[in-house]
Design an enzyme around this catalytic site. Structure first.
Site, PDB file in Angstrom:
ATOM      1  N   LYS A   1       0.815  -1.216   0.000  1.00  0.00           N
ATOM      2  CA  LYS A   1       0.000   0.000   0.000  1.00  0.00           C
ATOM      3  C   LYS A   1       0.845   1.261   0.000  1.00  0.00           C
ATOM      4  O   LYS A   1       0.419   2.284  -0.504  1.00  0.00           O
ATOM      5  CB  LYS A   1      -0.931   0.027   1.215  1.00  0.00           C
TER       6      LYS A   1
ATOM      7  N   LYS B   1      -7.421  -8.619  -9.755  1.00  0.00           N
ATOM      8  CA  LYS B   1      -8.521  -8.909  -8.832  1.00  0.00           C
ATOM      9  C   LYS B   1      -9.737  -8.040  -9.129  1.00  0.00           C
ATOM     10  O   LYS B   1      -9.568  -6.865  -9.484  1.00  0.00           O
ATOM     11  CB  LYS B   1      -8.064  -8.597  -7.399  1.00  0.00           C
TER      12      LYS B   1
ATOM     13  N   LYS C   1     -13.374  -2.822  -6.200  1.00  0.00           N
ATOM     14  CA  LYS C   1     -14.268  -1.671  -6.177  1.00  0.00           C
ATOM     15  C   LYS C   1     -13.589  -0.428  -6.734  1.00  0.00           C
ATOM     16  O   LYS C   1     -14.244   0.517  -7.116  1.00  0.00           O
ATOM     17  CB  LYS C   1     -14.725  -1.399  -4.750  1.00  0.00           C
TER      18      LYS C   1
END
Ligand code: TRP
Length: 360
Positions: free
Chosen positions: A115, A222, A225
């Site tokens: 991240k 993947k 969203k």
């Protein structure tokens, strides 16, 4: 939930619209777990704060995740459905664990590294300490099992490390307090693991055929969203027409479906669609291929659409219905939190005693 037999703790972050990946990867399995275990289903809104959401978005998404649990068939009477921030002991125990975990342990977490990349200096302290809060979620209830996907396994291992170090660091104090440290009821003593420290070591519960759901536009990414294309995912609120259109346009290759699962390996899009069908119909990929081998995608896709519509549309409708009643969702979460609180406090009382805080 009077008998606290084997306890399962699960958490989902309210960070965005829920999609097929969340459903097949987590929520659907939870609905099955509740038949066998006492469960706590937690909307981890404090974890979501590490993404700096707009306050109104965080509120809305917290309700959405709770509504999705209910719409997917989670029983909030038999089990506990709640949100993390309403049970303050999560934050309290997380602080104790911040003082147990080592910087080096947290710096090794691949999720943190992924991240933040080279920018870790700019990351929030909360993002760094995120796994300590997750450990607190689980250990506060002395959960025996935690259903996790591959991406959360490392955090669960860290939870075990934190539990073990707490037990070791305070071993003398725990022994000295002896019977005064009546271990609050939890999952692990009733489970398979004998624990002689204060905290039990929770075990992962991997879904039977852990199916990673990939993007409909790119079988190597993947389903997410945050993908800019809505065509890449099936949202839990999509209607039958949306689903049919997205599956019709889903990327495939030009070969017919193979007979063997191994032959899917080099065909990510085919592998993904077969996996989705298998997961939705509670089959495995082999039996799905046995059914469709040699057929073209044009023949397979209508079956996939039908399976998706059958499973998701009723959930989506219930979800939309619940979202129109935010007061009802808030009441479910308030009630769940009120039921979680005494269990959390029972553990926290002992922890305060062990570490040497005044009982208050
Ligand atoms: N970290 C998990 C995720 O990103 C969410 C989570 C927080 C969780 N606390 C938990 C999962 C405790 C299981 C148990 O998905």
């Amino acid at each position: 939930m009077s008998d606290f037999g084997q306890l399962v703790f699960s958490g989902v972050q309210p960070t965005g619209n829920l999609h097929l990946g969340n459903y097949l990867g987590a929520i659907k399995n939870w609905a099955a777990l509740q038949q066998h275990y006492n469960c706590l289903f937690c909307v981890v809104d404090m974890h979501a704060l590490t993404t700096s959401p707009e306050p109104k978005d965080l509120l809305r998404q917290t309700r959405e995740v709770a509504a999705a649990f209910l719409a997917a068939g989670i029983d909030a009477e038999k089990h506990i459905v709640f949100n993390q921030s309403q049970v303050r002991q999560h934050a309290e125990l997380a602080w104790v664990f911040n003082c147990i975990a080592r910087m080096g342990w947290l710096a090794r977490m691949t999720q943190f590294k992924d991240k933040t990349g080279k920018n870790s200096e700019k990351a929030s302290v909360g993002l760094f300490a995120y796994p300590c809060l997750m450990a607190a979620d689980i250990l506060l209830y002395r959960a025996a099992y935690v259903p996790v996907g591959e991406d959360q396994k490392q955090h669960l291992e860290l939870t075990r490390d934190i539990a073990a170090k707490f037990n070791a660091d305070y071993a003398a104090r725990i022994a000295e307090l002896g019977a005064a440290i009546a271990r609050p009821a939890g999952g692990a003593e009733a489970g398979t693991k004998v624990c002689d420290g204060f905290f039990p070591l929770p075990e992962p519960l991997m879904p039977p055929a852990a199916q990673r759901i990939m993007s409909l536009r790119d079988g190597t990414k993947k389903m997410s969203k945050s993908d800019s294309s809505d065509m890449s995912r099936i949202n839990l609120t999509d209607n039958a027409d949306d689903i049919a259109m997205k599956i019709r346009k889903a990327k495939t290759d030009s070969a017919p479906l193979p007979a063997l699962v191994e032959e899917l390996r080099a065909r990510p899009e085919a592998d993904n669609l077969v996996g989705i069908y298998a997961a939705l119909t509670d089959k495995d990929k082999a039996s799905t291929l046995a059914q469709f081998a040699g057929r073209d995608f044009s023949a397979f896709k209508p079956h996939l659409t039908e399976a998706l519509v059958t499973k998701l549309v009723p959930i989506g409708e219930e979800l939309r219905r619940l979202l129109k009643a935010p007061d009802y969702i808030d009441a479910v979460l308030a009630k769940g939190s009120a039921r979680a609180l005494p269990k959390a406090e029972a553990t926290m009382k002992q922890v305060r005693n062990i570490v040497g805080f005044l009982p208050g």
